[in-house]
Write a protein that holds these residues in place. Structure first.
Motif, PDB file in Angstrom:
ATOM      1  N   HIS A 137      41.711  41.469  26.901  1.00 41.28           N
ATOM      2  CA  HIS A 137      41.987  40.494  27.967  1.00 41.28           C
ATOM      3  C   HIS A 137      42.601  41.170  29.195  1.00 41.28           C
ATOM      4  O   HIS A 137      42.318  40.776  30.329  1.00 41.28           O
ATOM      5  N   GLN A 138      43.412  42.205  28.978  1.00 40.74           N
ATOM      6  CA  GLN A 138      43.968  42.976  30.090  1.00 40.74           C
ATOM      7  C   GLN A 138      42.868  43.755  30.807  1.00 40.74           C
ATOM      8  O   GLN A 138      42.870  43.853  32.036  1.00 40.74           O
ATOM      9  N   ALA A 139      41.922  44.306  30.043  1.00 39.08           N
ATOM     10  CA  ALA A 139      40.807  45.045  30.657  1.00 39.08           C
ATOM     11  C   ALA A 139      39.958  44.108  31.515  1.00 39.08           C
ATOM     12  O   ALA A 139      39.561  44.467  32.628  1.00 39.08           O
ATOM     13  N   ILE A 140      39.690  42.900  31.008  1.00 38.51           N
ATOM     14  CA  ILE A 140      38.913  41.915  31.773  1.00 38.51           C
ATOM     15  C   ILE A 140      39.647  41.562  33.064  1.00 38.51           C
ATOM     16  O   ILE A 140      39.059  41.581  34.152  1.00 38.51           O
ATOM     17  N   ALA A 141      40.934  41.234  32.946  1.00 36.43           N
ATOM     18  CA  ALA A 141      41.725  40.854  34.124  1.00 36.43           C
ATOM     19  C   ALA A 141      41.776  42.001  35.137  1.00 36.43           C
ATOM     20  O   ALA A 141      41.666  41.768  36.353  1.00 36.43           O
ATOM     21  N   HIS A 142      41.936  43.216  34.661  1.00 38.91           N
ATOM     22  CA  HIS A 142      41.974  44.380  35.550  1.00 38.91           C
ATOM     23  C   HIS A 142      40.658  44.514  36.317  1.00 38.91           C
ATOM     24  O   HIS A 142      40.653  44.665  37.543  1.00 38.91           O
ATOM     25  N   ASN A 143      39.523  44.438  35.598  1.00 35.50           N
ATOM     26  CA  ASN A 143      38.220  44.573  36.254  1.00 35.50           C
ATOM     27  C   ASN A 143      37.959  43.418  37.217  1.00 35.50           C
ATOM     28  O   ASN A 143      37.407  43.628  38.300  1.00 35.50           O
ATOM     29  N   GLU A 144      38.340  42.216  36.845  1.00 30.27           N
ATOM     30  CA  GLU A 144      38.149  41.072  37.749  1.00 30.27           C
ATOM     31  C   GLU A 144      38.926  41.267  39.039  1.00 30.27           C
ATOM     32  O   GLU A 144      38.421  40.974  40.127  1.00 30.27           O
ATOM     33  N   LYS A 145      40.148  41.782  38.928  1.00 33.47           N
ATOM     34  CA  LYS A 145      40.958  42.048  40.124  1.00 33.47           C
ATOM     35  C   LYS A 145      40.318  43.147  40.971  1.00 33.47           C
ATOM     36  O   LYS A 145      40.272  43.036  42.199  1.00 33.47           O
ATOM     37  N   THR A 146      39.799  44.181  40.331  1.00 36.64           N
ATOM     38  CA  THR A 146      39.127  45.263  41.054  1.00 36.64           C
ATOM     39  C   THR A 146      37.894  44.734  41.783  1.00 36.64           C
ATOM     40  O   THR A 146      37.651  45.091  42.944  1.00 36.64           O
TER      41      THR A 146
END
Length: 172
Positions: A137-146
């Protein structure tokens, strides 16, 4: 293997007007609880699944194991199962073709949690690539922010984020 998605980059309109290079790749999905093994790339500020292009004539599963060992130092790779195919059409950056048709064969597998030494290629080192276990979930949130905020994002981030969402939905 099931078809997951076909993505067409917005700059690619009618495929019939382009010369197309087909490239086959593998992607490894390695889950441990809610953690997933990813490659963080400093240059693009994103998380991607371990994997990459197949060599000419290389078996898909042999390529998966090779890429996973080279990029993450994975040990004891086992329980490999097909997950799905993600294909994409995107602009090609060299003069010989206009468009790349990437076919990514995605597989789930298990490995030992402790990773060994990587064998990165020069460009992967220059891009600041490193393997990391991270909460999915952190990886998804990180990529979405990027995707929303970073001018340096690469073209693969949409594929990777789509796959991460699907993996989270189906496997957790």
């Amino acid at each position: 293997m099931r078809h997951l998605q076909t993505a067409v980059h917005p700059d690619v309109e009618r495929l019939s007007q382009y010369t197309v290079l087909q490239r086959k790749a593998t992607r490894a999905i390695v889950i441990d609880g809610e953690d997933i093994l990813m490659l963080y790339t400093e240059r693009y500020h994103d998380y991607t699944l371990p994997g990459g292009g197949l060599d000419d004539g290389e078996d898909v599963l042999a390529g998966l194991v090779r890429e996973l060992e080279e990029e993450t130092g994975a040990k004891n790779i086992h329980s490999i199962k097909p997950y799905g195919i993600y294909e994409e059409f995107r602009p090609w950056y060299k003069n010989d073709f206009d468009v790349m048709h990437m076919i990514s064969y995605c597989y789930t597998c298990k490995i030992d949690r402790e990773l060994g030494n990587t064998k990165f290629e020069d460009y992967e080192i220059r891009n600041g690539m490193e393997p990391r276990w991270i909460n999915i979930h952190q990886a998804i949130a990180h990529n979405e922010k990027t995707i929303l905020e970073s001018p340096k994002k690469g073209m693969s981030i949409e594929r990777e984020t789509y796959l991460l969402r699907l993996i989270a939905q189906e496997m957790l």
